[in-house]
Design an enzyme around this catalytic site. Sequence first.
Site, mmCIF file in Angstrom:
data_model
loop_
_atom_site.group_PDB
_atom_site.id
_atom_site.type_symbol
_atom_site.label_atom_id
_atom_site.label_comp_id
_atom_site.label_asym_id
_atom_site.label_seq_id
_atom_site.Cartn_x
_atom_site.Cartn_y
_atom_site.Cartn_z
ATOM 1 N N GLY A 157 33.789 38.492 49.144
ATOM 2 C CA GLY A 157 33.033 37.461 48.421
ATOM 3 C C GLY A 157 34.035 36.600 47.671
ATOM 4 N N ILE A 159 35.877 37.258 44.910
ATOM 5 C CA ILE A 159 37.141 37.913 44.537
ATOM 6 C C ILE A 159 37.923 38.294 45.794
ATOM 7 C CG2 ILE A 159 38.131 39.949 43.389
ATOM 8 C CD1 ILE A 159 35.669 39.790 41.447
ATOM 9 N N ARG A 239 33.852 49.057 41.677
ATOM 10 C CA ARG A 239 33.315 50.013 40.718
ATOM 11 C C ARG A 239 33.698 51.404 41.216
ATOM 12 N NH1 ARG A 239 32.693 46.340 37.718
ATOM 13 N NH2 ARG A 239 30.797 45.627 36.681
ATOM 14 N N GLU A 268 33.843 56.285 33.242
ATOM 15 C CA GLU A 268 34.830 55.513 32.463
ATOM 16 C C GLU A 268 34.553 55.661 30.980
ATOM 17 O OE1 GLU A 268 34.930 51.498 33.962
ATOM 18 O OE2 GLU A 268 35.606 52.155 35.922
ATOM 19 N N HIS A 287 40.129 49.709 33.972
ATOM 20 C CA HIS A 287 39.108 48.682 34.186
ATOM 21 C C HIS A 287 39.467 47.387 33.440
ATOM 22 C CE1 HIS A 287 34.583 48.057 35.212
ATOM 23 N NE2 HIS A 287 35.265 46.925 35.316
ATOM 24 N N ILE A 288 40.575 46.801 33.852
ATOM 25 C CA ILE A 288 41.069 45.593 33.172
ATOM 26 C C ILE A 288 41.118 44.392 34.118
ATOM 27 C CG2 ILE A 288 42.379 46.753 31.331
ATOM 28 C CD1 ILE A 288 44.914 46.441 33.111
HETATM 29 C C1 GLV Z 1 33.805 43.720 35.402
HETATM 30 O O1 GLV Z 1 34.031 44.760 35.922
HETATM 31 C C2 GLV Z 1 32.885 42.778 35.957
HETATM 32 O O2 GLV Z 1 32.058 43.158 36.792
HETATM 33 O O3 GLV Z 1 32.924 41.623 35.541
#
Ligand code: GLV
Length: 339
Positions: A157, A159, A239, A268, A287-288
Site C-alpha cells: 500500500g 508504506i 503489527r 507491546e 514500535h517507532i
Molecule cells: C502506528 O503503528 C500506526 O499505525 O500509525
Amino acid sequence: MAKPHVFISRRIPQPALDLIASTCTYSMWDHLSPPAPREVFLSEAARADGVLVMPSERIDAEFLDAAPRCRIVANMAVGYDNIDVAALTQRGVIATNTPDVLTETTADIAWALLMAAARRVVEGHKAVQAGRWEPWHPFYMLGQDVFGATIGIVGAGRIGTAVARRARAFHMRVLYHNRRRSPQLEVALDATYRELDDLLRESDFVVMTAPLTAETRGLFGAREFALMKDTAVFVNVSRGGVVNEKALYEALKAGRPWAAALDVFEVEPTPPDNPLLQLPNLVATPHIGSATLRTRTAMAMLAARNLVSVLHGEPPLTPINPEALRHTTWTAPLSSKED
Ligand code: GLV
C-alpha cells in the site's frame, strides 16, 4: 452554546492541542506513559462527544456502551486494528486514522531495520561495546548484500510502495503481494506480482507492511518461514499480530530466515525475557515506525482536524468508515448539544 467536549488519551503535540482547544473543551490524560487505566479512560469517554486515541486504546462495544455521546474516534495512527469498526459503524460513530503523513517516515524505519539486520549493525555494535571485536579477517561478521538483491513486499500500500521506491534506488528487483494486483506499482516501480508462497521463496528480503486484519493475523508462521531462503531477512513494520513469534524464534534459531528485524511485537512493550531478544540474528525496535517529531505532529494535527471537523458538522478528512454517517441519528453541528 456549549462547546463539544473531547477526551484526549495521551499528551499530544501542542499545535494539535491548540486546534482542539480553539473550538472544544477537552480533558486529557496528561502523561506519556503509562496510558490511562481502562476505567479512567472509559469514565472520561463517558462525557465526551469525541475522543482522540492512540493504538493502545481498545475501542470496542464496551467503549461504545460507556461513551453514548461519542460521535468520533480519531485514531492517532494509520493502523486501526485497535478499533472494532463494524461496531462503530452500526452505532453511527465515525472512526478516522492518519494515513499519508507517516508514510515516508515508516518506510525509513523499514529500511533502517532491513539494513541493520542485513549488515549486522546491532550485533556489531554490541561486539565493539563488549570488547569482542575480532581483528579484521575475511570472514568476520559477514552480512547479506542489499544492493541488487530481490525484495518482496507483502502488502504494498502506501508504506510498502515507499519501501519499494527506496529499493529501486538500491537497484533491487521488486516483488510484491497484495490482495489485488496494482498496475500503477508495476508500471511506476517495475514491481512484479507474486503469489505469497512464490514471493517468500524468491525474496532476499521480505518486508511486511500490510495491516493487521482477520486475514493477516498469524500470517507468518512456521510454514512461511520454512519457505524463505536461508539467506533471507524478514522485516515487520506492520503489527506484531501478523507474526507467530514462537515460530519465528524456532525459525531464526534454525537459520531460516537468516535474520529478522521487528518494530512491532505481539505484546507491546514486549517483555525483556521474550526469547526472541536473546537471538543475535534478531533486531528489535520499540514500535517507532512513525516516531519523528515532525511526523508525530502531523499525525496529531490530522487526528485533531478529523475530530474538530466531525464535531462541527463537517466531513472528516480521513474516515475509516464513511458509511457510519448513514447510520447516524445526530445532526450537526454538535455545538448546540447540552454539555
Ligand atoms: C502506528 O503503528 C500506526 O499505525 O500509525
